[in-house]
Design an enzyme around this catalytic site. Structure first.
Site, PDB file in Angstrom:
ATOM      1  N   LYS A 147       2.197  -7.811   6.752  1.00 55.25           N
ATOM      2  CA  LYS A 147       0.965  -7.539   7.496  1.00 55.25           C
ATOM      3  C   LYS A 147      -0.209  -7.955   6.603  1.00 55.25           C
ATOM      4  O   LYS A 147      -0.420  -7.379   5.533  1.00 55.25           O
ATOM      5  CB  LYS A 147       0.914  -6.037   7.812  1.00 55.25           C
ATOM      6  CG  LYS A 147      -0.216  -5.626   8.687  1.00 55.25           C
ATOM      7  CD  LYS A 147       0.139  -5.793  10.145  1.00 55.25           C
ATOM      8  CE  LYS A 147      -1.089  -5.510  11.006  1.00 55.25           C
ATOM      9  NZ  LYS A 147      -0.975  -6.084  12.331  1.00 55.25           N
ATOM     10  N   ALA A 148      -0.947  -8.952   7.077  1.00 57.46           N
ATOM     11  CA  ALA A 148      -2.117  -9.401   6.305  1.00 57.46           C
ATOM     12  C   ALA A 148      -3.240  -8.387   6.440  1.00 57.46           C
ATOM     13  O   ALA A 148      -3.307  -7.640   7.416  1.00 57.46           O
ATOM     14  CB  ALA A 148      -2.564 -10.756   6.817  1.00 57.46           C
ATOM     15  N   ARG A 163      -6.260   6.752  -3.760  1.00 52.19           N
ATOM     16  CA  ARG A 163      -6.095   6.036  -5.024  1.00 52.19           C
ATOM     17  C   ARG A 163      -5.995   4.522  -4.780  1.00 52.19           C
ATOM     18  O   ARG A 163      -5.219   4.079  -3.955  1.00 52.19           O
ATOM     19  CB  ARG A 163      -4.849   6.548  -5.768  1.00 52.19           C
ATOM     20  CG  ARG A 163      -5.107   7.907  -6.427  1.00 52.19           C
ATOM     21  CD  ARG A 163      -3.871   8.458  -7.061  1.00 52.19           C
ATOM     22  NE  ARG A 163      -2.940   8.988  -6.078  1.00 52.19           N
ATOM     23  CZ  ARG A 163      -1.735   9.484  -6.382  1.00 52.19           C
ATOM     24  NH1 ARG A 163      -1.335   9.507  -7.636  1.00 52.19           N
ATOM     25  NH2 ARG A 163      -0.953   9.958  -5.434  1.00 52.19           N
ATOM     26  N   ASP A 169       4.870  23.797 -12.625  1.00 54.98           N
ATOM     27  CA  ASP A 169       3.670  22.973 -12.805  1.00 54.98           C
ATOM     28  C   ASP A 169       2.717  23.750 -13.714  1.00 54.98           C
ATOM     29  O   ASP A 169       2.645  24.978 -13.634  1.00 54.98           O
ATOM     30  CB  ASP A 169       3.007  22.680 -11.454  1.00 54.98           C
ATOM     31  CG  ASP A 169       2.085  21.484 -11.537  1.00 54.98           C
ATOM     32  OD1 ASP A 169       2.422  20.429 -10.960  1.00 54.98           O
ATOM     33  OD2 ASP A 169       1.028  21.585 -12.204  1.00 54.98           O
ATOM     34  N   CYS A 228       1.007   3.398  -6.265  1.00 54.28           N
ATOM     35  CA  CYS A 228       2.167   2.715  -6.853  1.00 54.28           C
ATOM     36  C   CYS A 228       1.995   1.211  -7.040  1.00 54.28           C
ATOM     37  O   CYS A 228       2.126   0.712  -8.150  1.00 54.28           O
ATOM     38  CB  CYS A 228       3.398   2.974  -5.992  1.00 54.28           C
ATOM     39  SG  CYS A 228       3.974   4.662  -6.135  1.00 54.28           S
TER      40      CYS A 228
END
Ligand code: UDX
Length: 429
Positions: free
Chosen positions: A249-250, A325, A30, A258
């Site tokens: 699932k509401a 996010r 990294d 993603c």
């Protein structure tokens, strides 16, 4: 097998630790020296249940190591995984800058040809494009392979060892099987296909799951108009094997790193290839609208939010993660702050990340109960299981008025109403 993994974000680190646990020797690279130091000390750079333990174990048995220098490790491995980010561009398409940079570095640094696998979610045709970058100079042959990642945050370690399938896309079958053999200890469906097909499988799977969520959210709105119960409707639908009970699932819409990104990217890349993917436009619109409808529900009950004290449980985009996010919870808090409400919030893991994206006068509490002291209402915005297990007698005493808005349908609405709360959820009356 000796493997190099470039990028120690979510996908890279979980894959690295998982492959090391399967017995491979994994070198992780990294560019962020701070991250590398933390990882070398055996700590993950994000919250993921079970990851720290396996990280420490595989550092100790020397199957895993971390470095900032690709040059140092590249010639020790036969297979290189590219796991760097593909952030969305303003038009929704995936930005491939980092992926291309890694391919260019491999091309410059590697003495021999290698198999280069993309785990990052990349548009269809990226493998072919990478092969061109990698094989710029003659003499060495690089093969670009797609091996899309299907891990769910919060369950990523479990998912790595128990995936529903492993998909590998390669131009040559023999190369595809070499990559799939890395996972020989994992018992699941394995599929070798063309690179383009593998790349599209990832987008199609995420877009379909997001579509299921937007579908049930639309049904929840019909439920609210007709008096039906969305949880029961979902149960009744899900018992049909052709539909299955998952992702029905509401709530206040999907978030995360993603779904929002991949749905937009698939729509964009379809458009770019001359096809208007109409359904995905609706999926995105429904998701945005679902957040807004919930906010309007709060305003309808509480009236003007100016000066109102509101406790919010949850900041992460879903339970069991510290990731904020595209979080619907964060979005909701922004709306509340804009409407001049006084927000007190709590999340078991995501406070540090939320602080980076939220502005304004928000009080971050040390526990769930602190958020609701003398509050005009309590909102559940993330499906952390522990929020369903609160002492609701205590909750009732702490709130100024016993009003709960449940954006994730986490609580049993009959019990909570019986306990004396005015309870507002999604698609249930
Ligand atoms: C998703 C995919 O599931 C995974 O296969 C892929 O590799 C990455 O994207 P993740 O983003 O970790 O995983 O979260 P997921 O559990 O799929 O949930 C995404 C969002 O949808 C969350 O905001 C969640 O709250 C919401 N959701 C999920 C619903 O609103 N209803 C559901 O029924 C399921």
């Amino acid at each position: 097998m000796k493997i190099t993994i470039v990028g120690t974000g979510y996908v890279g680190l979980v894959s690295a630790v998982g492959l090391a646990e399967l017995g491979h020797r994994v070198f992780c690279v990294d560019t962020d020296p701070q991250k590398i130091e933390i990882l070398k000390s055996g700590r993950a750079t994000f919250y993921e249940p079970g990851l720290d333990k396996l990280l420490k174990k595989n550092l100790a048995n020397r199957r895993l190591s971390f470095t900032v220098s690709l040059a140092q490790v590249i010639d020790q491995s036969e297979i290189i995984f590219i796991c760097v980010g593909t952030p969305p561009q303003p038009d929704g398409s995936a930005d491939l800058t980092y992926v291309k940079q890694v391919a260019a570095s491999i091309q410059t640094l590697s003495k021999q040809g290698k198999i280069v696998v993309t785990k990052s979610t990349v548009p269809i045709g990226t493998g072919a494009m990478l092969e061109q970058i990698l094989n710029k100079k003659p003499g060495r042959v690089f093969e670009a392979v797609s091996c899309p990642e299907f891990l769910r945050e919060g369950q990523a370690v479990y998912d790595f060892f128990h995936p529903d399938r492993i998909v590998v896309g390669a131009d040559k079958q023999s190369v595809g099987f070499k990559v799939i053999n890395l996972f020989s200890a994992v018992k699941t469906h394995k599929m070798v296909t063309s690179r383009e097909t593998a790349e599209l499988i990832k987008y199609a799977a995420n877009a379909f799951l997001a579509t299921k969520i937007s579908f049930i959210n639309e049904i929840s709105n019909v439920c609210e108009k007709t008096g039906a119960d969305v949880e029961e409707v979902a149960k009744g639908m899900g018992l049909d094997k052709r539909i299955n009970p998952y992702f029905l699932k509401a709530g206040i819409g999907y978030g995360g790193s993603c779904f929002p990104k991949d749905v937009r990217a698939l729509r964009q890349l379809s458009g770019g290839n001359g096809y208007n993917f109409r359904l995905l436009k609706a999926v995105i619109e429904v998701n945005n609208k679902q957040r807004q409808l919930f906010f309007e529900k709060i305003k309808k009950v509480l009236g003007s939010l100016e000066g109102k004290k509101i406790g919010v449980l949850g900041l992460a985009f879903k339970g069991n993660t510290d990731d904020v996010r595209e979080s619907a919870a964060v979005d909701l808090i922004k709306k509340l702050v804009k409407a001049k409400a006084k927000v007190s919030c709590f999340d078991p893991q995501a406070v540090a990340n939320a602080r980076l994206v939220l502005n304004g006068r928000i009080r971050y509490c040390a526990n769930a109960y602190e958020t609701m002291e003398q509050a005009d209402a309590l909102i559940i915005a993330t499906e952390w299981p522990q929020f369903a297990k609160l002492d609701f007698k205590k909750v009732k005493k702490l709130l100024r008025q016993p009003i709960i808005f449940d954006g994730k349908n986490l609580l049993n609405h009959q019990l909570i109403k019986k306990a004396g709360f005015s309870y507002y959820s999604v698609g249930r009356s």
